[in-house]
Design a protein around this motif. Structure first.
Motif, short mmCIF file in Angstrom:
data_model
loop_
_atom_site.label_atom_id
_atom_site.label_comp_id
_atom_site.label_asym_id
_atom_site.label_seq_id
_atom_site.Cartn_x
_atom_site.Cartn_y
_atom_site.Cartn_z
N ARG A 154 0.91 -1.31 -0.10
CA ARG A 154 0.02 0.01 -0.05
C ARG A 154 0.75 1.46 0.05
NH1 ARG A 154 -4.37 -1.69 4.63
NH2 ARG A 154 -5.51 -3.06 3.70
N VAL A 155 0.35 2.43 -0.63
CA VAL A 155 1.03 3.64 -0.80
C VAL A 155 0.22 4.87 -0.59
CG1 VAL A 155 2.61 5.08 -2.15
CG2 VAL A 155 2.75 2.70 -2.62
N TRP A 156 0.59 5.44 0.16
CA TRP A 156 -0.41 6.55 0.30
C TRP A 156 0.53 7.83 0.77
CZ3 TRP A 156 -0.02 2.96 4.13
CH2 TRP A 156 0.35 3.16 5.45
N LEU A 157 -0.04 9.09 0.64
CA LEU A 157 0.52 10.51 0.71
C LEU A 157 0.41 11.03 2.34
CD1 LEU A 157 0.02 12.11 -2.55
CD2 LEU A 157 2.12 11.05 -1.84
N GLY A 158 1.51 11.09 2.77
CA GLY A 158 1.37 11.60 4.22
C GLY A 158 1.92 13.17 4.22
N PRO A 159 2.33 13.87 5.50
CA PRO A 159 2.61 14.95 5.62
C PRO A 159 4.11 15.11 5.14
CG PRO A 159 1.33 14.40 7.70
CD PRO A 159 1.46 13.35 6.59
#
Length: 261
Positions: A154-159
């Protein structure tokens, strides 16, 4: 309540061996128009005429009996054949200024050729027999198989930018069925969903055969539930030869319900 049924006394009938959910579908056809019939747990609630109430009780006496022990057998089989043919030509020829393959020589026809042929045939068959004891009117489930690890990314964008998480999930694959039999005399009606799942790769992909149906037949006999067939052909040609392959398969599902003493 609407109509004359509202003026009738409410009869509460206690069931001894079956639940209201099992009995109601079989009593509804006996209920006269304008009457009411419902139930919950081991109780039936009836408003109808005296004559119709007597009919309902007579039918109920035949239905509210100890459940019959049953043995359900499901047989799933698959068979396939694959055939292949091919011819391949390899080598070189030189004739004057015409070259086929590698060059060489003084203008005469020279060189070498190798011709190869292949022919193959393969047969495969798999059979699975599963048996399960249950009682008349109950839902029974059986499953045998394996749990396969499937990588999960899984890949997601964080701060602070992209965050990657890797893990493993488990996928259950196997063979089994879900069945609900009901007998009447020497015959059985059964709602059944057989399935057969075979893993194809490490990515969790699987070949699945699944069937959902309701059938009726005699106790103790094999009842065909369904069958499926597949066929595939491939042919190709090139300067150096040709190839031809063909494959076909067929799968069948059978059911038998037996009474246990």
């Amino acid at each position: 309540l609407i109509g004359w049924a509202a003026d009738r006394p409410l009869e509460i009938i206690a069931l001894q061996h079956r639940s209201a959910e099992q009995i109601l579908p079989m009593l509804q056809p006996v209920l006269v128009s304008g009457g009411s019939l419902s139930g919950f747990g081991n109780r039936l609630f009836v408003r109808t005429t005296a004559a119709n109430l007597a009919e309902l009780r007579a039918v109920l006496a035949e239905l509210d009996v100890p459940p019959v022990r049953l043995l359900i057998s499901v047989r799933q089989g698959a068979a396939g054949t694959a055939e292949g043919q091919g011819v391949e030509v390899q080598g070189s020829i030189r004739a004057g200024r015409v070259d086929i393959g590698s060059a060489g020589g003084d203008g005469r026809v020279e060189g070498s050729l190798a011709i190869g042929a292949r022919q193959s045939a393969r047969e495969s068959r798999s059979d699975a027999l599963q048996q399960l004891q249950t009682v008349d009117g109950a839902t029974a489930t059986i499953h045998t198989g394996v749990s396969l690890p499937v990588p999960l990314r899984r890949v997601w964008l964080g701060p602070d930018g992209a965050v990657i998480s890797e893990g493993v999930i488990w996928r259950d694959l196997g063979t089994g069925f879900v069945a609900r039999p009901q007998i009447a005399g020497g015959r059985v009606t059964i709602d059944i969903t057989p399935y057969d799942e075979q893993p194809l790769g490490r990515d969790g992909s699987a070949g699945v055969r699944r069937l959902e149906t309701t059938v009726e037949g005699a106790l103790g006999e094999w009842i065909p539930l369904g069958a499926s067939a597949q066929a595939a052909r491939h042919a190709g040609r090139a300067l150096g030869g040709f190839e031809r392959d063909a494959a076909q398969g067929r799968s069948e599902v059978w059911l038998k319900v037996e009474r246990l003493e």
